[in-house]
Design a protein around this motif. Structure first.
Motif, PDB file in Angstrom:
ATOM      1  N   ASN A 152       0.828  -1.207   0.000  1.00 40.70           N
ATOM      2  CA  ASN A 152       0.000   0.000   0.000  1.00 40.70           C
ATOM      3  C   ASN A 152       0.862   1.257   0.000  1.00 40.70           C
ATOM      4  O   ASN A 152       0.562   2.225  -0.700  1.00 40.70           O
ATOM      5  N   VAL A 153       1.941   1.262   0.797  1.00 36.30           N
ATOM      6  CA  VAL A 153       2.830   2.420   0.839  1.00 36.30           C
ATOM      7  C   VAL A 153       3.504   2.611  -0.521  1.00 36.30           C
ATOM      8  O   VAL A 153       3.590   3.729  -1.026  1.00 36.30           O
ATOM      9  N   CYS A 200       8.052  10.685   0.991  1.00 38.06           N
ATOM     10  CA  CYS A 200       6.720  10.159   0.674  1.00 38.06           C
ATOM     11  C   CYS A 200       6.453   8.882   1.463  1.00 38.06           C
ATOM     12  O   CYS A 200       5.390   8.720   2.056  1.00 38.06           O
ATOM     13  N   LYS A 221       5.829   9.537   5.065  1.00 33.06           N
ATOM     14  CA  LYS A 221       4.531  10.166   5.278  1.00 33.06           C
ATOM     15  C   LYS A 221       3.422   9.117   5.413  1.00 33.06           C
ATOM     16  O   LYS A 221       2.480   9.293   6.174  1.00 33.06           O
ATOM     17  N   TYR A 222       3.548   8.016   4.678  1.00 34.43           N
ATOM     18  CA  TYR A 222       2.500   6.996   4.670  1.00 34.43           C
ATOM     19  C   TYR A 222       2.811   5.807   5.563  1.00 34.43           C
ATOM     20  O   TYR A 222       2.084   4.826   5.537  1.00 34.43           O
ATOM     21  N   GLN A 223       3.884   5.865   6.332  1.00 35.45           N
ATOM     22  CA  GLN A 223       4.181   4.781   7.260  1.00 35.45           C
ATOM     23  C   GLN A 223       3.711   5.196   8.646  1.00 35.45           C
ATOM     24  O   GLN A 223       3.857   6.331   9.045  1.00 35.45           O
ATOM     25  N   LYS A 243       1.135   4.197  -3.018  1.00 36.70           N
ATOM     26  CA  LYS A 243       0.903   5.633  -2.805  1.00 36.70           C
ATOM     27  C   LYS A 243       2.095   6.470  -3.249  1.00 36.70           C
ATOM     28  O   LYS A 243       1.934   7.641  -3.598  1.00 36.70           O
ATOM     29  N   CYS A 244       3.284   5.890  -3.225  1.00 33.59           N
ATOM     30  CA  CYS A 244       4.496   6.620  -3.606  1.00 33.59           C
ATOM     31  C   CYS A 244       5.057   6.134  -4.940  1.00 33.59           C
ATOM     32  O   CYS A 244       6.255   6.271  -5.194  1.00 33.59           O
ATOM     33  N   GLU A 246      -1.654   3.314   8.941  1.00 30.35           N
ATOM     34  CA  GLU A 246      -1.534   2.510   7.722  1.00 30.35           C
ATOM     35  C   GLU A 246      -1.429   1.017   8.051  1.00 30.35           C
ATOM     36  O   GLU A 246      -1.976   0.177   7.339  1.00 30.35           O
TER      37      GLU A 246
END
Length: 135
Positions: free
Chosen positions: A43-44, A80, A83-85, A47-48, A89
């Motif tokens: 997923n991470v 990036c 930011k999403y970790q 997103k990146c 999440e």
């Protein structure tokens, strides 16, 4: 004797209105936790994806110079990903894993049914030869 799980705080950001999922509903085995982590990292990376592609394009064909030439792309990619970790999440990945558990169970049952059907056909087939040889 079953042990009671400690109280957990609810998650409200599940993507489903009014649906709450406990933070850690059941303890998972090590392979199951690895599957959750794989979903989390996937997923991470999704997103990146643009930042990862930019860094990969810059690094392609370079060796030592990649460290200097691709520094801005690497920093953008790392920022990036950072930011999403996080726990949010990871909780989303765990919720997705549980949501997909029913589908995985259905697939396993279908595979087991096909396997049993093939075993039955094999027994019927080879059983006919055994009867002929014994006559």
């Amino acid at each position: 004797m079953a042990m009671a799980l400690p109280p957990t705080e609810p998650i409200t950001d599940t993507g489903l209105p009014g649906k709450k999922i406990p933070r850690n509903p059941t303890p998972l085995s090590a392979p199951q936790e690895q599957q959750v982590r794989d979903l989390y990292y996937k997923n991470v990376r999704e997103k990146c994806a643009d930042e990862i592609k930019d860094f990969a394009a810059c690094a392609m064909g370079r060796t030592i110079t990649m460290v200097f030439k691709c520094r801005p792309q690497k920093l953008a990619m790392n920022n990036c990903m950072l930011k999403y970790q996080g726990h949010e999440e990871m909780d989303k990945a765990r919720a997705e894993w549980f949501r997909l558990a029913g589908e995985r169970k259905r697939q396993r049952e279908e595979e087991e049914r096909r396997l049993q059907e093939n075993r039955k056909l094999k027994r019927e087939w080879w059983g006919d030869f055994e009867k002929r040889d014994g006559q």
